[in-house]
Design a protein around this motif. Structure first.
Motif, PDB file in Angstrom:
ATOM      1  N   ALA A   1     -24.229  11.416  13.577  1.00 34.54           N
ATOM      2  CA  ALA A   1     -24.487  10.571  12.406  1.00 34.54           C
ATOM      3  C   ALA A   1     -23.212   9.872  11.944  1.00 34.54           C
ATOM      4  O   ALA A   1     -23.245   8.697  11.552  1.00 34.54           O
ATOM      5  N   LEU A   2     -22.083  10.580  11.985  1.00 34.58           N
ATOM      6  CA  LEU A   2     -20.814   9.963  11.598  1.00 34.58           C
ATOM      7  C   LEU A   2     -20.410   8.873  12.589  1.00 34.58           C
ATOM      8  O   LEU A   2     -19.929   7.806  12.189  1.00 34.58           O
ATOM      9  N   ARG A   3     -20.610   9.135  13.879  1.00 36.11           N
ATOM     10  CA  ARG A   3     -20.328   8.112  14.902  1.00 36.11           C
ATOM     11  C   ARG A   3     -21.174   6.866  14.648  1.00 36.11           C
ATOM     12  O   ARG A   3     -20.680   5.742  14.701  1.00 36.11           O
ATOM     13  N   TRP A   4     -22.474   7.080  14.396  1.00 35.41           N
ATOM     14  CA  TRP A   4     -23.374   5.964  14.143  1.00 35.41           C
ATOM     15  C   TRP A   4     -22.931   5.188  12.907  1.00 35.41           C
ATOM     16  O   TRP A   4     -22.904   3.953  12.919  1.00 35.41           O
ATOM     17  N   ALA A   5     -22.592   5.888  11.841  1.00 32.00           N
ATOM     18  CA  ALA A   5     -22.212   5.233  10.587  1.00 32.00           C
ATOM     19  C   ALA A   5     -20.990   4.346  10.770  1.00 32.00           C
ATOM     20  O   ALA A   5     -20.973   3.193  10.318  1.00 32.00           O
ATOM     21  N   LEU A   6     -19.969   4.861  11.435  1.00 34.33           N
ATOM     22  CA  LEU A   6     -18.761   4.046  11.611  1.00 34.33           C
ATOM     23  C   LEU A   6     -18.988   2.912  12.608  1.00 34.33           C
ATOM     24  O   LEU A   6     -18.427   1.826  12.447  1.00 34.33           O
ATOM     25  N   LYS A   7     -19.826   3.148  13.614  1.00 33.25           N
ATOM     26  CA  LYS A   7     -20.141   2.080  14.567  1.00 33.25           C
ATOM     27  C   LYS A   7     -20.829   0.916  13.863  1.00 33.25           C
ATOM     28  O   LYS A   7     -20.587  -0.245  14.167  1.00 33.25           O
ATOM     29  N   HIS A   8     -21.686   1.241  12.895  1.00 30.67           N
ATOM     30  CA  HIS A   8     -22.415   0.210  12.157  1.00 30.67           C
ATOM     31  C   HIS A   8     -21.733  -0.162  10.834  1.00 30.67           C
ATOM     32  O   HIS A   8     -22.343  -0.794   9.971  1.00 30.67           O
ATOM     33  N   ARG A   9     -20.502   0.261  10.692  1.00 32.14           N
ATOM     34  CA  ARG A   9     -19.677  -0.061   9.520  1.00 32.14           C
ATOM     35  C   ARG A   9     -20.317   0.383   8.211  1.00 32.14           C
ATOM     36  O   ARG A   9     -20.210  -0.286   7.182  1.00 32.14           O
TER      37      ARG A   9
END
Length: 197
Positions: A25-33
């Protein structure tokens, strides 16, 4: 006026699997800013009405590593929060991931005397003291595990400053301030210890 806090949260598990949903979830959040922590929480299915605090957090960074001493896996999350320290949602997130996941955190208010460390074992978050120095218009911050390491640093940095072996952190702070103000009245030092919660 809002107060801002720097926070470090450690989610600790014997295996990687319980930490994977939050890591993804953290990876996804930062990938999508998406900087808000509650967005990452919603991604792993935590209900919106449980997120009373996490919308105050902005994700700074995160990493995952294995602790050298305990061999446990640790997902380390750095956030900045507004208003106060906010462990409530993180505790709910810990239980959501697995009841076996442990949580420790450090929070500190910038330029304030608010320092909280929940790791009473000193194993996961051993930092106990924070030294802020402003000398000749140069600002620096150092962290120390105990008073001994702090005193060793001061001996090397200020060879003519006398620190007694019985001096506590308040006496040390006073001595440093007196010492550095001799050369420049604008110099200052702040020394604080983390309060256990």
């Amino acid at each position: 006026m809002n107060k801002y806090y720097q926070n470090t949260f450690l989610f600790i598990s014997h295996g990687k699997t319980p930490l994977k949903p939050l890591l993804n979830a953290l990876r996804w959040a930062l990938k999508h800013r998406e900087e808000r922590l509650d967005v990452a929480f919603k991604r792993i299915g935590i209900f919106t009405d449980m997120l009373t605090d996490s919308y105050q957090h902005l994700i700074i960074n995160y990493d995952m590593y294995q602790h050298l001493q305990t061999k446990e896996y640790i997902l380390r999350l750095h956030t900045e929060s507004k208003g106060n320290t906010h462990p409530i949602d993180l505790e709910y997130c810990r239980v959501h991931l697995s009841p076996d996941v442990k949580l420790h955190y450090i929070s500190e208010g910038c330029s304030q005397r608010t320092y909280i460390n929940t790791d009473l074992s000193h194993v996961y978050l051993p930092i106990r003291f924070k030294l802020e120095l402003y000398i000749n218009e140069t600002y620096s911050i150092k962290y120390f595990i105990n008073l001994m390491t702090l005193k060793q640093f001061l001996t090397k940095t200020f060879p003519t400053l006398y620190i007694d072996i019985f001096d506590g952190f308040k006496a040390i702070r006073s001595k440093i301030n007196c010492y550095i103000k001799l050369s420049n009245a604008n110099n200052w030092c702040h020394l604080a210890n983390y309060e256990s919660k």
